[in-house]
Write a protein that holds these residues in place. Sequence first.
Motif, PDB file in Angstrom:
ATOM      1  N   HIS A   1       1.647  -1.188  -0.110  1.00 53.04           N
ATOM      2  CA  HIS A   1       0.109   0.236  -0.037  1.00 53.04           C
ATOM      3  C   HIS A   1       0.627   1.689  -0.068  1.00 53.04           C
ATOM      4  N   ALA A   2       1.707   1.538   0.693  1.00 54.03           N
ATOM      5  CA  ALA A   2       3.134   2.026   0.324  1.00 54.03           C
ATOM      6  C   ALA A   2       3.191   2.185  -0.192  1.00 54.03           C
ATOM      7  N   LEU A   3       4.229   1.071  -1.451  1.00 49.54           N
ATOM      8  CA  LEU A   3       4.390   1.588  -2.704  1.00 49.54           C
ATOM      9  C   LEU A   3       3.224   2.211  -3.456  1.00 49.54           C
ATOM     10  N   LEU A   4       2.420   1.703  -3.397  1.00 48.38           N
ATOM     11  CA  LEU A   4       1.517   2.087  -4.549  1.00 48.38           C
ATOM     12  C   LEU A   4       0.619   3.465  -3.738  1.00 48.38           C
ATOM     13  N   GLN A   5       1.144   3.883  -3.325  1.00 45.57           N
ATOM     14  CA  GLN A   5       0.335   5.365  -2.718  1.00 45.57           C
ATOM     15  C   GLN A   5       1.611   6.495  -3.290  1.00 45.57           C
ATOM     16  N   ASN A   6       2.844   5.165  -3.930  1.00 46.97           N
ATOM     17  CA  ASN A   6       3.820   6.884  -4.344  1.00 46.97           C
ATOM     18  C   ASN A   6       4.088   6.069  -5.431  1.00 46.97           C
ATOM     19  N   THR A   7       3.964   5.179  -5.863  1.00 51.03           N
ATOM     20  CA  THR A   7       4.570   4.818  -7.433  1.00 51.03           C
ATOM     21  C   THR A   7       3.642   4.143  -8.331  1.00 51.03           C
ATOM     22  N   LEU A   8       2.378   4.961  -9.392  1.00 55.61           N
ATOM     23  CA  LEU A   8       2.029   4.621 -10.564  1.00 55.61           C
ATOM     24  C   LEU A   8       2.689   3.139 -11.179  1.00 55.61           C
ATOM     25  N   THR A   9       3.261   2.656 -11.578  1.00 59.46           N
ATOM     26  CA  THR A   9       4.027   1.928 -11.813  1.00 59.46           C
ATOM     27  C   THR A   9       4.699   1.308 -11.648  1.00 59.46           C
ATOM     28  N   PRO A  10       4.759   0.977 -10.591  1.00 55.53           N
ATOM     29  CA  PRO A  10       5.919  -0.381  -9.835  1.00 55.53           C
ATOM     30  C   PRO A  10       6.417  -1.628 -10.923  1.00 55.53           C
TER      31      PRO A  10
ATOM     32  N   ARG B   1       9.470  -4.681 -11.019  1.00 54.69           N
ATOM     33  CA  ARG B   1       8.836  -5.214 -10.654  1.00 54.69           C
ATOM     34  C   ARG B   1      10.460  -5.982  -9.609  1.00 54.69           C
ATOM     35  N   GLU B   2      11.425  -5.081  -9.634  1.00 54.54           N
ATOM     36  CA  GLU B   2      12.206  -4.569  -8.623  1.00 54.54           C
ATOM     37  C   GLU B   2      11.507  -4.035  -7.566  1.00 54.54           C
ATOM     38  N   ASP B   3      10.586  -2.911  -7.915  1.00 51.52           N
ATOM     39  CA  ASP B   3      10.344  -1.653  -7.268  1.00 51.52           C
ATOM     40  C   ASP B   3       9.496  -2.279  -5.931  1.00 51.52           C
ATOM     41  N   ILE B   4       8.520  -3.609  -6.421  1.00 51.17           N
ATOM     42  CA  ILE B   4       8.184  -4.453  -5.620  1.00 51.17           C
ATOM     43  C   ILE B   4       8.864  -5.262  -4.703  1.00 51.17           C
ATOM     44  N   ALA B   5       9.552  -6.126  -5.498  1.00 48.79           N
ATOM     45  CA  ALA B   5      10.300  -6.494  -4.554  1.00 48.79           C
ATOM     46  C   ALA B   5      11.015  -5.743  -3.672  1.00 48.79           C
ATOM     47  N   GLU B   6      12.046  -4.623  -3.510  1.00 55.35           N
ATOM     48  CA  GLU B   6      12.195  -3.820  -2.444  1.00 55.35           C
ATOM     49  C   GLU B   6      11.266  -3.335  -1.859  1.00 55.35           C
ATOM     50  N   ALA B   7      10.257  -3.504  -2.296  1.00 56.22           N
ATOM     51  CA  ALA B   7       9.144  -2.868  -0.940  1.00 56.22           C
ATOM     52  C   ALA B   7       8.287  -3.717   0.345  1.00 56.22           C
ATOM     53  N   ILE B   8       8.604  -5.106  -0.409  1.00 57.03           N
ATOM     54  CA  ILE B   8       8.570  -6.266   0.577  1.00 57.03           C
ATOM     55  C   ILE B   8       9.452  -6.678   1.198  1.00 57.03           C
TER      56      ILE B   8
END
Length: 173
Positions: free
Chosen positions: A111-120, A122-129
């Motif tokens: 949720h925190a990632l998607l509040q700040n990134t429209l099109t994450p 795979r690497e963005d997601i892996a980093e966020a979690i």
Amino acid sequence: MKVDLRINGINRSAEVEPRKTLLDVLRENFLLNGTHAGCEHGVCGACTVLVDGEPVRSCLMFAVQADGYEITTIEGLAPAPGELSVIQDAFCETHGLQCGYCTPGMILAAHALLQNTLTPTREDIAEAISGNICRCTGYGQIIEAVQFAADRLRVANTPRPAALAEKPIVEAK
């Protein structure tokens, strides 16, 4: 000590011992049991909540440190009683959970990632979690769930943070 917390949009107060963690206050004082106690050393991420929109390990934060802050727990993401948020639904749709113990922390990190990134990516997601440990899924379905939620949120008619609303949406090719 008295603490005043804004939890899931509601102002709440409690008398707590100064040594009591935010995790314990959420679970024991306010009965918000979706925040899970895992390792209690800040390693596993099961106790993740959002403090002013940022993922925080509630087992490492004293409740008195959270005084005056906006706290969001997994219970606060649902748009209405009995409904699921887009991210919660995406985890169900893609089987992004098995035992479910890590799921609240994973969802809040996403949720925190998607509040700040429209099109994450795979690497963005892996980093966020990356601060959340899952012993069941192998992370593939969790990443798929976050990508699925991001796709849905891009086309949804839902309010987005002002910073994202000003950026042009660039579709990935």
